[in-house]
Design an enzyme around this catalytic site. Structure first.
Site, PDB file in Angstrom:
ATOM      1  N   LEU A 197       0.353  -2.016   5.590  1.00 12.94           N
ATOM      2  CA  LEU A 197      -0.809  -1.245   5.765  1.00 12.94           C
ATOM      3  C   LEU A 197      -1.333  -1.068   4.143  1.00 12.94           C
ATOM      4  O   LEU A 197      -0.491  -0.781   3.117  1.00 12.94           O
ATOM      5  CB  LEU A 197      -0.341   0.409   6.061  1.00 12.94           C
ATOM      6  CG  LEU A 197      -0.296   0.727   7.576  1.00 12.94           C
ATOM      7  CD1 LEU A 197       0.119   1.957   7.787  1.00 12.94           C
ATOM      8  CD2 LEU A 197      -1.449   0.182   8.274  1.00 12.94           C
ATOM      9  N   ASP A 198      -2.666  -1.531   4.242  1.00 11.43           N
ATOM     10  CA  ASP A 198      -3.312  -1.550   2.682  1.00 11.43           C
ATOM     11  C   ASP A 198      -3.268  -0.233   2.176  1.00 11.43           C
ATOM     12  O   ASP A 198      -3.124   0.802   2.923  1.00 11.43           O
ATOM     13  CB  ASP A 198      -4.342  -2.289   2.969  1.00 11.43           C
ATOM     14  CG  ASP A 198      -5.492  -1.460   3.726  1.00 11.43           C
ATOM     15  OD1 ASP A 198      -5.929  -0.255   3.126  1.00 11.43           O
ATOM     16  OD2 ASP A 198      -6.003  -1.665   4.748  1.00 11.43           O
ATOM     17  N   MET A 199      -3.425   0.038   0.913  1.00 11.53           N
ATOM     18  CA  MET A 199      -3.417   1.436   0.187  1.00 11.53           C
ATOM     19  C   MET A 199      -4.309   2.386   0.616  1.00 11.53           C
ATOM     20  O   MET A 199      -3.743   3.467   0.825  1.00 11.53           O
ATOM     21  CB  MET A 199      -3.514   0.770  -1.333  1.00 11.53           C
ATOM     22  CG  MET A 199      -3.326   2.041  -2.239  1.00 11.53           C
ATOM     23  SD  MET A 199      -3.436   1.417  -3.942  1.00 11.53           S
ATOM     24  CE  MET A 199      -3.101   3.017  -4.828  1.00 11.53           C
TER      25      MET A 199
END
Length: 246
Positions: A104-106
């Site tokens: 999951l991206d930041m």
């Protein structure tokens, strides 16, 4: 409890399951002195497994499955050279060494599975696994025009072609709309890129489900062991994949 011999060999750290299957096909694996075929099962408490006449040793890995609610601001890596917070900090109290499955991206948040079951991780991340992932995405823009684009599939800016997605409106709050987006692929930042390609601006993105695993009831930063039913589901995915490949 009986298990497939190739799985037992892999769990003992002798070799990968694929390599174990090759050993079985070559006739080098025996159970209680008899050669076996792929798919054979045995009970390690009562049966003796040998490879080239040598008894297999090693300690069975304790499979660990954790569901984590990744908050915004954490990167989904084991370490970060830039000193940013990683999801490993959320499982510091866990005795077994586990790793995140997928990313999951930041700026995104939500459900993240962490495990030491390498075969499961590979299966869930591979496109052929077909595991559905549901996201609740808060967006700005013309939703009525965007939804058909999601449902038809689209080409992203990086050239990736998306499979048709299932999309529905959950609610509208003033100028913002919350969408449920369900996909089976796992391209980098796929849902965000799909929204951009459809002319929508993402304000919040939360993964709420992966297959039968659900985020419901969890708060950002929380971590919990998978329930018995969830473990059975996950291990069933691996077992099914093994049967299809046999």
């Amino acid at each position: 409890m009986k298990e497939r011999v190739q799985k037992i060999i892999a769990e003992r750290g002798v070799c990968s399951r694929r390599a174990a299957e090759k050993l079985i096909m070559e006739g080098r694996v025996k159970v209680n002195g008899r050669r076996i075929v792929i798919g054979a099962q045995c009970d390690t408490k009562n049966d003796l497994i040998t490879i080239d006449g040598k008894r297999i040793a090693g300690k069975r890995q304790k499979d660990t499955y954790l569901l984590v609610y990744k908050p915004r601001g954490y990167v989904t890596t084991a370490s970060d050279e830039r000193g940013r917070k990683t999801v490993m900090e959320l499982v510091e109290d866990v005795n077994e060494r586990v790793y995140p499955v997928g990313r999951l991206d930041m700026a995104s948040e939500g459900l993240l599975l962490m495990t030491n079951d390498g075969e499961l991780a590979k299966l869930m991340m591979h496109p052929s696994g077909g595991i559905e992932k549901e996201y609740h995405v808060t967006v700005l823009g013309d939703v009525e025009t965007a939804i058909p684009k999601f449902e038809a599939g689209m080409e992203l800016e990086d050239g990736f072609h998306t499979a048709p997605a299932r999309v529905r409106v959950i609610k509208t709050i003033e100028e913002k709309t919350v969408l449920s987006v369900v996909i089976t692929q796992g391209h980098n930042r796929q849902v965000r890129k799909m929204c951009e390609a459809a002319g929508l601006t993402v304000r919040r993105l939360v993964r709420v489900a992966e297959g039968k695993l659900k985020l419901e009831g969890m708060k950002p930063g929380e971590c919990r062991p998978a329930t018995r039913k969830e473990v059975e589901y996950l291990q069933g995915l691996v077992e099914k994949a093994g049967q299809e490949d046999a």
